[in-house]
Every structure is written in C-alpha cells, then in structure tokens.
Design an enzyme around this catalytic site. Structure first.
Site, PDB file in Angstrom:
ATOM      1  N   SER A  38      -4.583  -1.523  -0.004  1.00 55.54           N
ATOM      2  CA  SER A  38      -5.894  -1.402   0.650  1.00 55.54           C
ATOM      3  C   SER A  38      -7.002  -2.027  -0.180  1.00 55.54           C
ATOM      4  CB  SER A  38      -6.205   0.070   0.934  1.00 55.54           C
ATOM      5  OG  SER A  38      -6.156   0.824  -0.265  1.00 55.54           O
TER       6      SER A  38
ATOM      7  N   ASP B 121     -13.079  -7.284 -29.697  1.00 62.34           N
ATOM      8  CA  ASP B 121     -11.971  -8.234 -29.718  1.00 62.34           C
ATOM      9  C   ASP B 121     -11.628  -8.741 -28.318  1.00 62.34           C
ATOM     10  OD1 ASP B 121     -11.535  -8.261 -32.455  1.00 62.34           O
ATOM     11  OD2 ASP B 121     -10.031  -6.664 -32.396  1.00 62.34           O
TER      12      ASP B 121
ATOM     13  N   HIS C 160     -15.701   5.467  -9.023  1.00 69.88           N
ATOM     14  CA  HIS C 160     -14.396   5.029  -8.518  1.00 69.88           C
ATOM     15  C   HIS C 160     -13.439   4.779  -9.678  1.00 69.88           C
ATOM     16  CE1 HIS C 160     -12.080   2.027  -5.698  1.00 69.88           C
ATOM     17  NE2 HIS C 160     -11.300   2.942  -6.223  1.00 69.88           N
TER      18      HIS C 160
ATOM     19  N   HIS D  45      -6.603   4.012 -11.889  1.00 73.14           N
ATOM     20  CA  HIS D  45      -7.465   5.190 -12.010  1.00 73.14           C
ATOM     21  C   HIS D  45      -7.196   5.837 -13.366  1.00 73.14           C
ATOM     22  CE1 HIS D  45      -9.012   5.403  -7.796  1.00 73.14           C
ATOM     23  NE2 HIS D  45      -7.953   4.624  -7.606  1.00 73.14           N
TER      24      HIS D  45
ATOM     25  N   HIS E  22      -6.109  -2.927 -10.602  1.00 73.40           N
ATOM     26  CA  HIS E  22      -6.945  -1.735 -10.368  1.00 73.40           C
ATOM     27  C   HIS E  22      -6.135  -0.506 -10.734  1.00 73.40           C
ATOM     28  CE1 HIS E  22      -9.597   1.230  -8.749  1.00 73.40           C
ATOM     29  NE2 HIS E  22      -8.815   1.513  -7.722  1.00 73.40           N
TER      30      HIS E  22
ATOM     31  N   TYR F 193      -7.669 -16.248 -34.995  1.00 67.49           N
ATOM     32  CA  TYR F 193      -6.739 -15.112 -35.032  1.00 67.49           C
ATOM     33  C   TYR F 193      -5.369 -15.537 -34.472  1.00 67.49           C
ATOM     34  CZ  TYR F 193      -4.726 -10.535 -33.923  1.00 67.49           C
ATOM     35  OH  TYR F 193      -3.905  -9.450 -33.834  1.00 67.49           O
TER      36      TYR F 193
ATOM     37  N   SER G 298       0.816  -1.212   0.000  1.00 67.16           N
ATOM     38  CA  SER G 298       0.000   0.000   0.000  1.00 67.16           C
ATOM     39  C   SER G 298       0.853   1.266   0.000  1.00 67.16           C
ATOM     40  CB  SER G 298      -0.909  -0.007   1.236  1.00 67.16           C
ATOM     41  OG  SER G 298      -1.700   1.164   1.288  1.00 67.16           O
ATOM     42  N   GLY G 299       0.529   2.173  -0.918  1.00 65.75           N
ATOM     43  CA  GLY G 299       1.095   3.514  -0.882  1.00 65.75           C
ATOM     44  C   GLY G 299       2.577   3.618  -1.153  1.00 65.75           C
TER      45      GLY G 299
END
Length: 232
Positions: free
Chosen positions: A74, A119, A170, A96, A94, A228, A44-45
C-alpha cells in the site's frame, strides 16, 4: 520479468526481518530498474516467512501492476514519489522500527549529536510537518510521498546526502542506490535514533556536535575527498 531484481528485493525484505527492523508485515522494500522504468516491491500484507521471490510485484511508475498475482504494498505511491524526486535513488525502504518511530511520533528531527550519525546523514534527518486533512483523506500514500519531497526541497536537503526521513506520527523511510543500501540506511537510522534517545537520557541538554566535526566525518566517507575504507 526482472528475475534478478525480484530476487534481490525479496532478499532485502527478508533482511529487514533478520535485522529486527520489522514485525509481522510492518514494512516493505522496493527497487527500481531505471532502464525499463519498472519497480519491484513487496506484496501487501504478506508475512515475511511465507514470501517467495515470485511474490514480488512489478509495477510501472504510475503504479499499474505489470506482473504479479498479488497486490503491491500500500506504500507503493510513496516509493514512486521518491523515485520521481531523485534519479540517484535505486531502492526505498519503509519500516516502523521503534527508535526511529519515537522521533516521528514526537515530531522531532533526528539531530546529529555525534559522528556515527554524521558518517551517514549530512545534517539532521528531517521530520515532516503534519499532513493536511485532505491529504490524509484522499490518496494518502501519494501525499505522504509529496510531503517528503516538499520537506526536502523546502529545507534544501540533498536526497543522496541525507537518505532518510521521518514522516510525522508515522515512521521512517530510507533510500539508497539500490535495495541493499536502502536497508543498510534503515538499520543505521534505527541505531542513530537509539543512540540519540540514550544521549538525551544522559544529558537532556545535549546539542548537535560541532559542525566541523560532523562535516569531517561525512566527507571522509562521501564525495571526492573520501578516504575511509579500501579502494578498488
């Protein structure tokens, strides 16, 4: 423990930064070792430029730290909810990233306007509904995972076929068979969201591409009819 997986998770966290999908400490990558039931995740962080493989944190499926000197991301409970939801998920991301966040903040699904989207995502990338006050105030990250899983199940969406979600107000979560594929899907999602915004600027009435075209593009890359790329 899990030295090789730790290395891979560290590399994919750095790849988020290289791809321009994160700023500062905004984002995380994890991967699961299904045999042991252990998860490796970014601390975290911690800034990407200072992280080392040994900084990656190992936890069990209940979120207990098994090995590591730093606190795990977190967002760990959200990652754990996704691992519990589908056994094919081997890595979770995750971010942003701004184009995808724009849809999350608008509370809108990312509709399949064309073949680039199709696709990789079979149908819209869903945006979750608002979380309840109690869900936000208590065990927020676990409930974030719950609302993702509930959205997919209520809307009968396949986790492997649509490996991304927009959490309302979010941001995006993506997943794949491993951490590398989850990061790949995060990059594709961001590009598809950017294309969609530009499409709406050109034509505000733009709608989904014809279903037969979308289905063709998805199935030529996925499933038993895929042709493909190269074989072997």
């Amino acid at each position: 423990m899990l030295e090789e997986l730790r290395q891979k998770v560290w590399e994919q966290n750095l790849r988020l930064n290289d791809l321009g999908l994160v700023l500062f400490t905004w984002g995380n990558v994890s991967a699961i070792d299904r045999q042991s039931g252990l998860v490796v995740i970014k601390p975290s962080g911690v800034l990407y430029e200072t992280m080392r493989p040994e900084d990656m944190v190992i936890t069990d499926l209940e979120g207990n730290v098994v090995e590591g000197n730093l606190r795990p991301s977190s967002d760990l409970p959200t990652h754990l909810a996704l691992y519990a939801a589908d056994p094919e998920i081997g890595g979770v991301v995750h971010t942003h990233s701004p184009w995808a966040v724009a849809f999350a903040q608008a509370g809108k699904d990312l509709e399949p306007l064309g073949t680039t989207h199709a696709d990789y995502f079979h149908g819209p990338v869903p945006c979750t509904p608002d979380m309840q006050v109690a869900e936000v105030q208590s065990e927020y990250e676990r409930h974030t995972g719950d609302v993702i899983v509930r959205t997919f199940r209520d809307r009968h969406i396949s986790f492997p076929h649509t490996p991304a979600v927009l959490v309302k107000n979010h941001g995006p979560f993506t997943w794949g068979r491993d951490a590398a594929e989850a990061v790949y899907h995060a990059a594709v999602l961001e590009e598809a969201a950017k294309m969609a915004v530009l499409t709406y600027l050109v034509n505000g009435d733009a709608a989904q591409a014809p279903a037969v075209l979308l289905d063709k593009h998805f199935r030529r890359k996925h499933g038993p009819e895929a042709y493909y790329g190269q074989r072997g």
